[in-house]
Design a protein around this motif. Structure first.
Motif, PDB file in Angstrom:
ATOM      1  N   ALA A 172      -8.096   3.458  16.536  1.00  0.00           N
ATOM      2  CA  ALA A 172      -7.235   4.070  15.924  1.00  0.00           C
ATOM      3  C   ALA A 172      -6.714   3.356  14.511  1.00  0.00           C
ATOM      4  CB  ALA A 172      -6.892   5.176  16.086  1.00  0.00           C
ATOM      5  N   LEU A 173      -5.829   2.249  14.798  1.00  0.00           N
ATOM      6  CA  LEU A 173      -5.853   1.553  13.399  1.00  0.00           C
ATOM      7  C   LEU A 173      -6.980   0.535  13.367  1.00  0.00           C
ATOM      8  CD1 LEU A 173      -2.171   0.176  15.502  1.00  0.00           C
ATOM      9  CD2 LEU A 173      -2.470   2.176  13.435  1.00  0.00           C
ATOM     10  N   THR A 174      -8.138   0.304  13.692  1.00  0.00           N
ATOM     11  CA  THR A 174      -9.392  -0.546  13.092  1.00  0.00           C
ATOM     12  C   THR A 174      -9.711   0.638  11.572  1.00  0.00           C
ATOM     13  OG1 THR A 174      -9.267  -1.593  14.991  1.00  0.00           O
ATOM     14  CG2 THR A 174     -11.430  -1.492  13.459  1.00  0.00           C
ATOM     15  N   GLU A 175      -9.433   1.590  12.541  1.00  0.00           N
ATOM     16  CA  GLU A 175     -10.323   2.780  11.693  1.00  0.00           C
ATOM     17  C   GLU A 175      -9.948   3.460  10.274  1.00  0.00           C
ATOM     18  OE1 GLU A 175     -13.681   3.393  11.534  1.00  0.00           O
ATOM     19  OE2 GLU A 175     -13.903   2.664  13.589  1.00  0.00           O
ATOM     20  N   ALA A 176      -8.423   3.152  10.336  1.00  0.00           N
ATOM     21  CA  ALA A 176      -7.380   3.791   9.467  1.00  0.00           C
ATOM     22  C   ALA A 176      -7.407   2.831   8.362  1.00  0.00           C
ATOM     23  CB  ALA A 176      -6.310   3.784  10.159  1.00  0.00           C
ATOM     24  N   GLN A 177      -7.501   1.126   9.042  1.00  0.00           N
ATOM     25  CA  GLN A 177      -7.311   0.301   7.840  1.00  0.00           C
ATOM     26  C   GLN A 177      -8.641   0.358   7.447  1.00  0.00           C
ATOM     27  OE1 GLN A 177      -6.221  -3.341  10.964  1.00  0.00           O
ATOM     28  NE2 GLN A 177      -3.454  -3.186   9.621  1.00  0.00           N
ATOM     29  N   ARG A 178      -9.915   0.300   8.168  1.00  0.00           N
ATOM     30  CA  ARG A 178     -10.987   0.473   7.190  1.00  0.00           C
ATOM     31  C   ARG A 178     -11.252   1.748   6.796  1.00  0.00           C
ATOM     32  NH1 ARG A 178     -16.648   1.647  10.319  1.00  0.00           N
ATOM     33  NH2 ARG A 178     -17.533   2.223   8.777  1.00  0.00           N
ATOM     34  N   VAL A 179     -10.974   2.663   6.783  1.00  0.00           N
ATOM     35  CA  VAL A 179     -10.536   3.662   5.813  1.00  0.00           C
ATOM     36  C   VAL A 179      -9.481   3.161   4.608  1.00  0.00           C
ATOM     37  CG1 VAL A 179      -9.235   6.022   5.530  1.00  0.00           C
ATOM     38  CG2 VAL A 179     -10.950   6.015   7.407  1.00  0.00           C
ATOM     39  N   GLY A 180      -8.744   2.814   5.168  1.00  0.00           N
ATOM     40  CA  GLY A 180      -7.925   2.214   3.704  1.00  0.00           C
ATOM     41  C   GLY A 180      -7.950   1.289   3.070  1.00  0.00           C
ATOM     42  N   PHE A 181      -9.178   0.583   3.134  1.00  0.00           N
ATOM     43  CA  PHE A 181      -9.693  -0.629   2.527  1.00  0.00           C
ATOM     44  C   PHE A 181     -10.960   0.151   1.441  1.00  0.00           C
ATOM     45  CE2 PHE A 181      -8.115  -4.779   5.240  1.00  0.00           C
ATOM     46  CZ  PHE A 181      -7.795  -5.311   4.083  1.00  0.00           C
ATOM     47  N   GLU A 182     -11.296   0.916   2.240  1.00  0.00           N
ATOM     48  CA  GLU A 182     -12.761   1.995   0.990  1.00  0.00           C
ATOM     49  C   GLU A 182     -11.982   2.877   0.204  1.00  0.00           C
ATOM     50  OE1 GLU A 182     -15.259   2.781   4.544  1.00  0.00           O
ATOM     51  OE2 GLU A 182     -15.932   0.948   5.245  1.00  0.00           O
ATOM     52  N   HIS A 183     -11.403   3.324   0.721  1.00  0.00           N
ATOM     53  CA  HIS A 183     -10.708   4.114  -0.369  1.00  0.00           C
ATOM     54  C   HIS A 183      -9.209   3.826  -0.084  1.00  0.00           C
ATOM     55  CE1 HIS A 183     -14.186   6.451   1.007  1.00  0.00           C
ATOM     56  NE2 HIS A 183     -14.085   6.326   2.710  1.00  0.00           N
ATOM     57  N   ALA A 184      -8.565   3.519  -1.535  1.00  0.00           N
ATOM     58  CA  ALA A 184      -7.312   3.705  -1.621  1.00  0.00           C
ATOM     59  C   ALA A 184      -6.564   4.193  -2.082  1.00  0.00           C
ATOM     60  CB  ALA A 184      -7.654   2.721  -3.062  1.00  0.00           C
ATOM     61  N   PHE A 185      -6.704   5.333  -1.376  1.00  0.00           N
ATOM     62  CA  PHE A 185      -5.632   6.616  -1.112  1.00  0.00           C
ATOM     63  C   PHE A 185      -4.444   6.789  -1.265  1.00  0.00           C
ATOM     64  CE2 PHE A 185      -7.722   7.806   2.525  1.00  0.00           C
ATOM     65  CZ  PHE A 185      -6.720   8.467   3.447  1.00  0.00           C
ATOM     66  N   LEU A 186      -4.027   5.803   0.290  1.00  0.00           N
ATOM     67  CA  LEU A 186      -2.301   5.245   0.554  1.00  0.00           C
ATOM     68  C   LEU A 186      -1.465   4.807  -0.270  1.00  0.00           C
ATOM     69  CD1 LEU A 186      -1.731   6.205   2.816  1.00  0.00           C
ATOM     70  CD2 LEU A 186      -1.743   4.461   3.823  1.00  0.00           C
ATOM     71  N   GLY A 187      -2.042   3.360  -1.296  1.00  0.00           N
ATOM     72  CA  GLY A 187      -2.160   3.249  -2.436  1.00  0.00           C
ATOM     73  C   GLY A 187      -1.609   4.019  -3.753  1.00  0.00           C
ATOM     74  N   GLY A 188      -2.773   4.524  -3.425  1.00  0.00           N
ATOM     75  CA  GLY A 188      -3.370   5.880  -4.599  1.00  0.00           C
ATOM     76  C   GLY A 188      -1.468   6.513  -5.100  1.00  0.00           C
ATOM     77  N   LEU A 189      -1.670   7.601  -3.495  1.00  0.00           N
ATOM     78  CA  LEU A 189      -0.838   8.735  -3.787  1.00  0.00           C
ATOM     79  C   LEU A 189       0.699   7.326  -3.532  1.00  0.00           C
ATOM     80  CD1 LEU A 189      -1.830  10.549  -0.615  1.00  0.00           C
ATOM     81  CD2 LEU A 189      -1.974  11.312  -3.201  1.00  0.00           C
ATOM     82  N   SER A 190       1.297   6.678  -3.085  1.00  0.00           N
ATOM     83  CA  SER A 190       2.889   5.958  -3.130  1.00  0.00           C
ATOM     84  C   SER A 190       2.645   5.707  -4.625  1.00  0.00           C
ATOM     85  CB  SER A 190       2.126   5.046  -2.428  1.00  0.00           C
ATOM     86  OG  SER A 190       1.528   3.893  -2.663  1.00  0.00           O
ATOM     87  N   GLY A 191       1.035   5.173  -5.451  1.00  0.00           N
ATOM     88  CA  GLY A 191       1.755   4.682  -6.840  1.00  0.00           C
ATOM     89  C   GLY A 191       1.864   3.187  -6.617  1.00  0.00           C
ATOM     90  N   ARG A 192       1.379   2.157  -5.879  1.00  0.00           N
ATOM     91  CA  ARG A 192       1.636   0.641  -5.604  1.00  0.00           C
ATOM     92  C   ARG A 192       0.223   0.321  -6.314  1.00  0.00           C
ATOM     93  NH1 ARG A 192       5.707   0.209  -0.479  1.00  0.00           N
ATOM     94  NH2 ARG A 192       6.056   1.993  -0.303  1.00  0.00           N
ATOM     95  N   ASP A 193       0.591  -0.612  -6.279  1.00  0.00           N
ATOM     96  CA  ASP A 193      -0.477  -1.777  -6.598  1.00  0.00           C
ATOM     97  C   ASP A 193      -0.901  -2.104  -5.873  1.00  0.00           C
ATOM     98  OD1 ASP A 193       1.052  -3.730  -5.819  1.00  0.00           O
ATOM     99  OD2 ASP A 193       2.367  -5.060  -7.778  1.00  0.00           O
ATOM    100  N   ALA A 194      -2.422  -3.491  -5.766  1.00  0.00           N
ATOM    101  CA  ALA A 194      -2.877  -3.484  -4.540  1.00  0.00           C
ATOM    102  C   ALA A 194      -1.765  -4.014  -3.790  1.00  0.00           C
ATOM    103  CB  ALA A 194      -3.742  -4.872  -4.945  1.00  0.00           C
ATOM    104  N   ALA A 195      -0.877  -5.488  -3.962  1.00  0.00           N
ATOM    105  CA  ALA A 195      -0.532  -5.585  -3.084  1.00  0.00           C
ATOM    106  C   ALA A 195       0.869  -4.379  -2.182  1.00  0.00           C
ATOM    107  CB  ALA A 195       0.858  -6.842  -3.889  1.00  0.00           C
TER     108      ALA A 195
END
Lengths: 223, 223
Positions: A172-195
């Motif tokens: 589950a975590l592997t897929e979540a991270q894969r999703v996280g890399f491919e789709h930047a929505f987590l960073g996007g929603l939180s308004g943070r930069d890549a780092a």
């Protein structure tokens, strides 16, 4: 909090990703759990997994309704997440009903944790939707009690289910991270930069793993 | 009508059979339809079959609740019907989503006809339960419209689906008659002797087949 996002178009695109992965996750969990139900030891137990599956479908419908309200296409939002979610399910085919039960429990609790964490970064309406979906703690309690009973009835299950749960979490975590890399929505929603986004994802991953471990200990399993 | 049955113990045993076959039929339709949903051409279509499956599960829960009210064991009542119902599903595995759609439609409509016919012979509370279960005509309409659209989009489907629907009906009636022989509840509920029960079953079979044929004609298929 980004209840009034600075850039609405950008925010909507991240939101569409979040709702898309939620919707497809719920729809596929529904299908997998309800097919697994057939291998239950008793008819009563078939109904237990069936009921959990139905709750997943109702969640899917809530997210679907939100897409309609927003005038967005649910199908287009879900499609990008289909490969990752399907891959997760392919990699975690339960060998029997007890493994299905554990899979339902892990999906249920880990995704609840994930959505709760995300809820901090979304608008009030989306937050309310997430809270409605996560209020089904009744289902979680049913799964937990049934797992406890199964483990009490057959202590040999413990080693196998502990290993299985660890694998489920890992996948589950592997897929979540894969999703996280491919789709930047987590960073996007939180308004943070890549780092900042990377930091957020790794903090969230650690939090999900810690919560999972605590729940496994409560079941008497090595987390 | 046997709203106040002459022999309550006998009546209850027949009723338990009726509710048992209904409950197991709904539970297994739920599982089969929801697993079939995965092979839908689009995500939207997956949700269509999923929704129908969920309605089946809700019917199962209504029947289950009735068992509890009556202080009867749903599992004991369902078990005798498991082989016939499972056998029906094994003999009618859909080759693709369109066949699943047709299967859902045939199960939905033929069992509605069957329950409606039976409703004449049961007490008011059971009749009310049957009517609640059969009031989900919305699901039937969704299936019918989706089938119509599929047939319009691909006229080559017609011959295959017509044949498939005929096979489904044949298998359903065969299983229904097998159940009818093994479990005398139909005769029992109607208060008829063996000859009267046979007559009732053959009349009902003809009625179910005629209604099915009419529905197929409405779809533009040879019934």
């Amino acid at each position: 909090m980004s209840s009034s996002p600075a850039d609405p178009a950008r925010y909507n695109s991240f939101l569409m990703d979040l709702l898309g992965v939620m919707a497809y996750g719920e729809l596929s969990a529904f299908e997998r759990l309800s097919s697994d139900a057939r291998y239950s030891p008793t008819l009563h137990d078939r109904a237990v997994l069936g009921r959990i599956a139905v709750i997943e479908f109702q969640h899917y419908e809530l997210v679907s309704a939100r897409f309609e309200e927003m005038g967005l296409d649910a199908e287009a939002a879900m499609l990008p997440f289909q490969p990752s979610v399907d891959h997760f399910h392919e990699r975690t085919r339960p060998a029997d009903w007890y493994e299905s039960l554990m899979k339902a429990y892990v999906i249920d609790t880990v995704s609840a944790d994930f959505y709760r964490a995300i809820a901090r970064y979304v608008d009030a309406e989306t937050r309310e939707l997430i809270e409605r979906i996560q209020s089904a703690d009744e289902a979680t309690a049913v799964l937990r009690e049934r797992l406890k009973r199964a483990l009490a009835d057959d202590p040999r299950l413990a080693a196998r289910l502990a290993l299985w749960a660890r694998r489920l979490l890992g996948e589950a975590l592997t897929e979540a991270q894969r999703v996280g890399f491919e789709h930047a929505f987590l960073g996007g929603l939180s308004g943070r930069d890549a780092a900042g986004a990377r930091e957020l994802v790794s903090g969230l991953t650690a939090e999900l793993a810690a919560n999972h471990s605590r729940r496994m200990t409560q079941l008497g399993l090595a987390g």
